[in-house]
Design a protein around this motif. Structure first.
Motif, PDB file in Angstrom:
ATOM      1  N   VAL A  33      22.136 -12.955 -47.648  1.00  0.00           N
ATOM      2  CA  VAL A  33      22.397 -14.397 -47.503  1.00  0.00           C
ATOM      3  C   VAL A  33      21.088 -15.152 -47.314  1.00  0.00           C
ATOM      4  CG1 VAL A  33      23.431 -16.154 -46.009  1.00  0.00           C
ATOM      5  CG2 VAL A  33      24.739 -14.101 -46.617  1.00  0.00           C
ATOM      6  N   ARG A  34      20.235 -14.649 -46.436  1.00  0.00           N
ATOM      7  CA  ARG A  34      18.950 -15.303 -46.177  1.00  0.00           C
ATOM      8  C   ARG A  34      18.085 -15.327 -47.440  1.00  0.00           C
ATOM      9  NH1 ARG A  34      17.017 -12.278 -42.114  1.00  0.00           N
ATOM     10  NH2 ARG A  34      15.641 -11.040 -43.424  1.00  0.00           N
ATOM     11  N   ALA A  35      18.064 -14.231 -48.169  1.00  0.00           N
ATOM     12  CA  ALA A  35      17.259 -14.166 -49.391  1.00  0.00           C
ATOM     13  C   ALA A  35      17.761 -15.159 -50.436  1.00  0.00           C
ATOM     14  CB  ALA A  35      17.276 -12.750 -49.951  1.00  0.00           C
ATOM     15  N   ALA A  36      19.083 -15.304 -50.544  1.00  0.00           N
ATOM     16  CA  ALA A  36      19.647 -16.258 -51.498  1.00  0.00           C
ATOM     17  C   ALA A  36      19.295 -17.692 -51.109  1.00  0.00           C
ATOM     18  CB  ALA A  36      21.162 -16.080 -51.577  1.00  0.00           C
ATOM     19  N   GLU A  88       8.748 -14.430 -49.353  1.00  0.00           N
ATOM     20  CA  GLU A  88       9.707 -14.911 -50.350  1.00  0.00           C
ATOM     21  C   GLU A  88      11.128 -14.954 -49.804  1.00  0.00           C
ATOM     22  OE1 GLU A  88       6.099 -13.645 -52.442  1.00  0.00           O
ATOM     23  OE2 GLU A  88       7.365 -12.634 -50.965  1.00  0.00           O
ATOM     24  N   ASP A  89      11.483 -14.009 -48.945  1.00  0.00           N
ATOM     25  CA  ASP A  89      12.855 -13.912 -48.432  1.00  0.00           C
ATOM     26  C   ASP A  89      13.051 -14.609 -47.095  1.00  0.00           C
ATOM     27  OD1 ASP A  89      13.593 -12.472 -50.633  1.00  0.00           O
ATOM     28  OD2 ASP A  89      13.489 -10.515 -49.645  1.00  0.00           O
ATOM     29  N   ASN A  90      12.023 -15.303 -46.610  1.00  0.00           N
ATOM     30  CA  ASN A  90      12.113 -15.884 -45.263  1.00  0.00           C
ATOM     31  C   ASN A  90      11.727 -17.361 -45.204  1.00  0.00           C
ATOM     32  OD1 ASN A  90      12.685 -13.644 -43.063  1.00  0.00           O
ATOM     33  ND2 ASN A  90      11.428 -12.685 -44.633  1.00  0.00           N
ATOM     34  N   CYS A  91      11.916 -18.071 -46.303  1.00  0.00           N
ATOM     35  CA  CYS A  91      11.565 -19.500 -46.322  1.00  0.00           C
ATOM     36  C   CYS A  91      12.797 -20.388 -46.311  1.00  0.00           C
ATOM     37  CB  CYS A  91      10.691 -19.812 -47.533  1.00  0.00           C
ATOM     38  SG  CYS A  91      11.509 -19.496 -49.118  1.00  0.00           S
ATOM     39  N   THR A 264      20.293 -13.581 -37.280  1.00  0.00           N
ATOM     40  CA  THR A 264      20.762 -14.953 -37.506  1.00  0.00           C
ATOM     41  C   THR A 264      19.881 -15.989 -36.808  1.00  0.00           C
ATOM     42  OG1 THR A 264      22.349 -14.762 -35.676  1.00  0.00           O
ATOM     43  CG2 THR A 264      23.153 -14.253 -37.885  1.00  0.00           C
ATOM     44  N   MET A 265      18.870 -15.556 -36.080  1.00  0.00           N
ATOM     45  CA  MET A 265      17.973 -16.500 -35.402  1.00  0.00           C
ATOM     46  C   MET A 265      17.342 -17.478 -36.391  1.00  0.00           C
ATOM     47  SD  MET A 265      17.577 -16.349 -32.007  1.00  0.00           S
ATOM     48  CE  MET A 265      15.877 -16.632 -31.494  1.00  0.00           C
ATOM     49  N   THR A 266      16.775 -16.965 -37.487  1.00  0.00           N
ATOM     50  CA  THR A 266      16.117 -17.871 -38.430  1.00  0.00           C
ATOM     51  C   THR A 266      17.138 -18.712 -39.190  1.00  0.00           C
ATOM     52  OG1 THR A 266      16.027 -16.039 -40.024  1.00  0.00           O
ATOM     53  CG2 THR A 266      14.052 -16.465 -38.737  1.00  0.00           C
ATOM     54  N   GLU A 267      18.338 -18.176 -39.419  1.00  0.00           N
ATOM     55  CA  GLU A 267      19.364 -18.975 -40.085  1.00  0.00           C
ATOM     56  C   GLU A 267      19.730 -20.200 -39.247  1.00  0.00           C
ATOM     57  OE1 GLU A 267      23.900 -18.434 -41.797  1.00  0.00           O
ATOM     58  OE2 GLU A 267      22.574 -16.689 -41.712  1.00  0.00           O
ATOM     59  N   HIS A 268      19.649 -20.071 -37.929  1.00  0.00           N
ATOM     60  CA  HIS A 268      19.934 -21.208 -37.058  1.00  0.00           C
ATOM     61  C   HIS A 268      18.956 -22.355 -37.291  1.00  0.00           C
ATOM     62  CE1 HIS A 268      22.688 -19.411 -33.718  1.00  0.00           C
ATOM     63  NE2 HIS A 268      23.020 -18.968 -34.911  1.00  0.00           N
ATOM     64  N   LEU A 269      17.777 -22.051 -37.829  1.00  0.00           N
ATOM     65  CA  LEU A 269      16.787 -23.106 -38.072  1.00  0.00           C
ATOM     66  C   LEU A 269      17.190 -24.030 -39.222  1.00  0.00           C
ATOM     67  CD1 LEU A 269      13.420 -21.172 -37.627  1.00  0.00           C
ATOM     68  CD2 LEU A 269      14.615 -22.604 -35.964  1.00  0.00           C
ATOM     69  N   LEU A 270      18.226 -23.672 -39.962  1.00  0.00           N
ATOM     70  CA  LEU A 270      18.742 -24.557 -41.003  1.00  0.00           C
ATOM     71  C   LEU A 270      19.564 -25.692 -40.406  1.00  0.00           C
ATOM     72  CD1 LEU A 270      18.078 -21.860 -42.591  1.00  0.00           C
ATOM     73  CD2 LEU A 270      19.887 -22.536 -44.167  1.00  0.00           C
TER      74      LEU A 270
END
Length: 286
Positions: A33-36, A88-91, A264-270
């Motif tokens: 999901v994060r990569a997409a 690439e997968d973490n932006c 999911t920590m970085t996903e929360h930054l969305l």
């Protein structure tokens, strides 16, 4: 077998406590999901990709343009226990900050076992120095550098704070603020779990790069954050680093991000309404 071998945990408990791939078994799906999400950002955002800051093929960084020039710069260091992961997968979170006026730079680095953690610390410090010297041409303000990293990136953020930037001919206060999320702060622990097969930590490397042995030299505001759904041992590692920084005279806040596990920590930054995102936006002044 019931004997505690580390921080009160038995050997058979260590993998769950300190290896997120065990405590979050659904991590492959979360990573997809994060990569997409990240792929969409790379395809659509104004950026300069794969800029060399060193000689190695992985000594590269990506810079994402802010909506307004001359704003703060958020330098982000991805995780992966020093042996996996990519810029690439973490932006995926980048628009949260570029749309509010911050330039975002993501650092890539070599991975274990091809290099040591000592090498990676050196590389990320070199990348930060490169950004300071060159970010003006990409619309960022070098006087407003902020560093953030997750997991291994949290460790590398801590080691950036522990560095004597003046020794490199740069301002001692080069970093104006930092956020370390779910970091690996106790390197001796790494030698006791399965990631050691790839990281190949030694006692010498652990001592040289252990944030709990090297207090921050850069006295900037710091946020130490961890997910509320992360295991007890992992959360304690963040709390130990927070308390260490407090004793070292840092202005530091401890933040437990609700309903967040390691992946999911970085996903929360969305989501700009999340406590961690709000804290980072406030620190950046955007």
């Amino acid at each position: 077998m019931n004997e505690a071998v580390y921080k009160g945990f038995r050997q058979d408990e260590l993998e769950y406590q300190y290896n997120p791939r065990i405590s979050v078994p659904e991590y492959p799906e979360l990573a997809k999901v994060r990569a997409a999400q990240a792929r969409k950002v790379r395809e659509s955002a104004k950026s300069w990709l794969n800029i060399a800051y060193g000689a190695s093929p992985r000594e590269r960084l990506d810079i994402y343009a802010a909506t307004n020039p001359a704003g703060p710069v958020l330098i982000y260091i991805h995780g992966g226990y020093w042996r996996s992961g990519s810029k690439e997968d973490n932006c995926n979170f980048v628009p949260t900050f570029t749309e509010r006026g911050a330039t975002v730079a993501l650092i890539e680095y070599d991975l274990c076992p091809n290099v040591t953690v000592t090498d990676i610390v050196r590389q990320t410090r070199s990348a930060i120095a490169w950004i300071y010297k060159n970010i003006l041409r990409y619309g960022g303000d070098p006087a407003k550098l902020f560093v953030s990293g997750h997991s291994a990136g949290g460790h590398l953020t801590a080691m950036a704070l522990a560095h004597d930037w003046g020794h490199d001919g740069l301002p001692h206060d080069l970093i104006k603020g930092a956020v370390a999320t779910s970091g690996v702060y106790d390197l001796e622990m790494v030698m006791k779990i399965s990631v050691q097969e790839q990281v190949r930590m030694t006692a010498e490397v652990a001592a040289k790069n252990n944030p709990l042995l090297h207090p921050p030299r850069v006295k900037c505001p710091l946020i130490v954050a961890v997910g509320a759904a992360e295991p007890e041992g992992w959360q304690q590692m963040s709390k130990d680093y927070f308390e260490f920084c407090q004793r070292s005279g840092m202005t530091v806040d401890y933040l437990v991000e609700p309903n967040a596990n390691h992946y999911t920590m970085t996903e929360h930054l969305l989501d700009a309404t999340r406590p961690l995102t709000q804290a980072m936006i406030k620190q950046l002044g955007i």
